[in-house]
Design a protein around this motif. Sequence first.
Motif, PDB file in Angstrom:
ATOM      1  N   LYS A 135       0.636  -1.283   3.753  1.00  0.00           N
ATOM      2  CA  LYS A 135      -0.315  -0.719   4.711  1.00  0.00           C
ATOM      3  C   LYS A 135       0.269   0.496   5.433  1.00  0.00           C
ATOM      4  O   LYS A 135      -0.374   1.527   5.518  1.00  0.00           O
ATOM      5  N   GLU A 136       1.474   0.380   5.936  1.00  0.00           N
ATOM      6  CA  GLU A 136       2.099   1.493   6.665  1.00  0.00           C
ATOM      7  C   GLU A 136       2.675   2.543   5.733  1.00  0.00           C
ATOM      8  O   GLU A 136       2.542   3.728   5.965  1.00  0.00           O
ATOM      9  N   ARG A 137       3.326   2.119   4.686  1.00  0.00           N
ATOM     10  CA  ARG A 137       4.024   3.031   3.789  1.00  0.00           C
ATOM     11  C   ARG A 137       3.073   3.811   2.894  1.00  0.00           C
ATOM     12  O   ARG A 137       3.262   4.965   2.600  1.00  0.00           O
ATOM     13  N   GLY A 138       2.046   3.163   2.436  1.00  0.00           N
ATOM     14  CA  GLY A 138       1.097   3.787   1.506  1.00  0.00           C
ATOM     15  C   GLY A 138       1.560   3.653   0.069  1.00  0.00           C
ATOM     16  O   GLY A 138       2.719   3.341  -0.224  1.00  0.00           O
TER      17      GLY A 138
ATOM     18  N   VAL B  26      -2.139  -0.381  -6.034  1.00  0.00           N
ATOM     19  CA  VAL B  26      -1.938  -0.806  -4.644  1.00  0.00           C
ATOM     20  C   VAL B  26      -0.545  -0.404  -4.171  1.00  0.00           C
ATOM     21  O   VAL B  26      -0.397   0.276  -3.155  1.00  0.00           O
TER      22      VAL B  26
ATOM     23  N   GLU C  37      -3.695  -8.342  -2.834  1.00  0.00           N
ATOM     24  CA  GLU C  37      -3.928  -8.530  -1.400  1.00  0.00           C
ATOM     25  C   GLU C  37      -2.614  -8.527  -0.615  1.00  0.00           C
ATOM     26  O   GLU C  37      -2.506  -7.897   0.438  1.00  0.00           O
ATOM     27  N   TYR C  38      -1.603  -9.234  -1.141  1.00  0.00           N
ATOM     28  CA  TYR C  38      -0.291  -9.237  -0.479  1.00  0.00           C
ATOM     29  C   TYR C  38       0.318  -7.841  -0.495  1.00  0.00           C
ATOM     30  O   TYR C  38       0.916  -7.394   0.494  1.00  0.00           O
TER      31      TYR C  38
ATOM     32  N   THR D 294      -1.294  -4.957  -0.657  1.00  0.00           N
ATOM     33  CA  THR D 294      -2.060  -4.104   0.252  1.00  0.00           C
ATOM     34  C   THR D 294      -1.539  -4.246   1.672  1.00  0.00           C
ATOM     35  O   THR D 294      -1.334  -3.245   2.377  1.00  0.00           O
ATOM     36  N   GLU D 295      -1.301  -5.469   2.089  1.00  0.00           N
ATOM     37  CA  GLU D 295      -0.764  -5.719   3.433  1.00  0.00           C
ATOM     38  C   GLU D 295       0.652  -5.136   3.566  1.00  0.00           C
ATOM     39  O   GLU D 295       0.975  -4.487   4.560  1.00  0.00           O
TER      40      GLU D 295
END
Length: 174
Positions: A79-82, A122, A72-73, A75-76
Amino acid sequence: MKKENITYYQNPKVEILFGYFGGQPILTKQDQYKPLHAYEVDENGNESKLKNLYEKKDDKASIQDIKKIIAEYATEAFKERGIIKKPAQVEVLLSFSIKENRFGKVDIDNLSKTVLDGLTGVAFEDDVQVTSLIVNKHIHPMKVDAIFIGVTELTDKQKGFGSEIKLFGPEKFE
């Protein structure tokens, strides 16, 4: 009394940095088992304690829960970088703060495995992409559990910290 502000700066060699402070401890496969006290009786009735026997604990917190929290951390943070796709190589930096009562009981490689499993799918596609892993564990002065994770895609421009680690070479070291 004057309050002092502290500014922290991310090292430019680290592409993505995230983690948590004062959260759950990183559990490992070691945390799932406790020693079993068992004895063997020989034909003469002499008892001897058996070593290296373990039974699974009935813990509510599981390794899967910790991997899910790490994911979860991540993923956040990604988020922008992928996600870092194959065949890219990755350097992972892990810094574990461990409470004193657990510090000498948990292996650093097992801590790392739990986190790498949480990052897989992730932060990067597969942990086979990790070509450099730099890890430390320590007891934080505030006696809290924490983890900080740095992930960097290695490129010709960004070689990471691992590229500076040399155990031998053609030239003499100063």
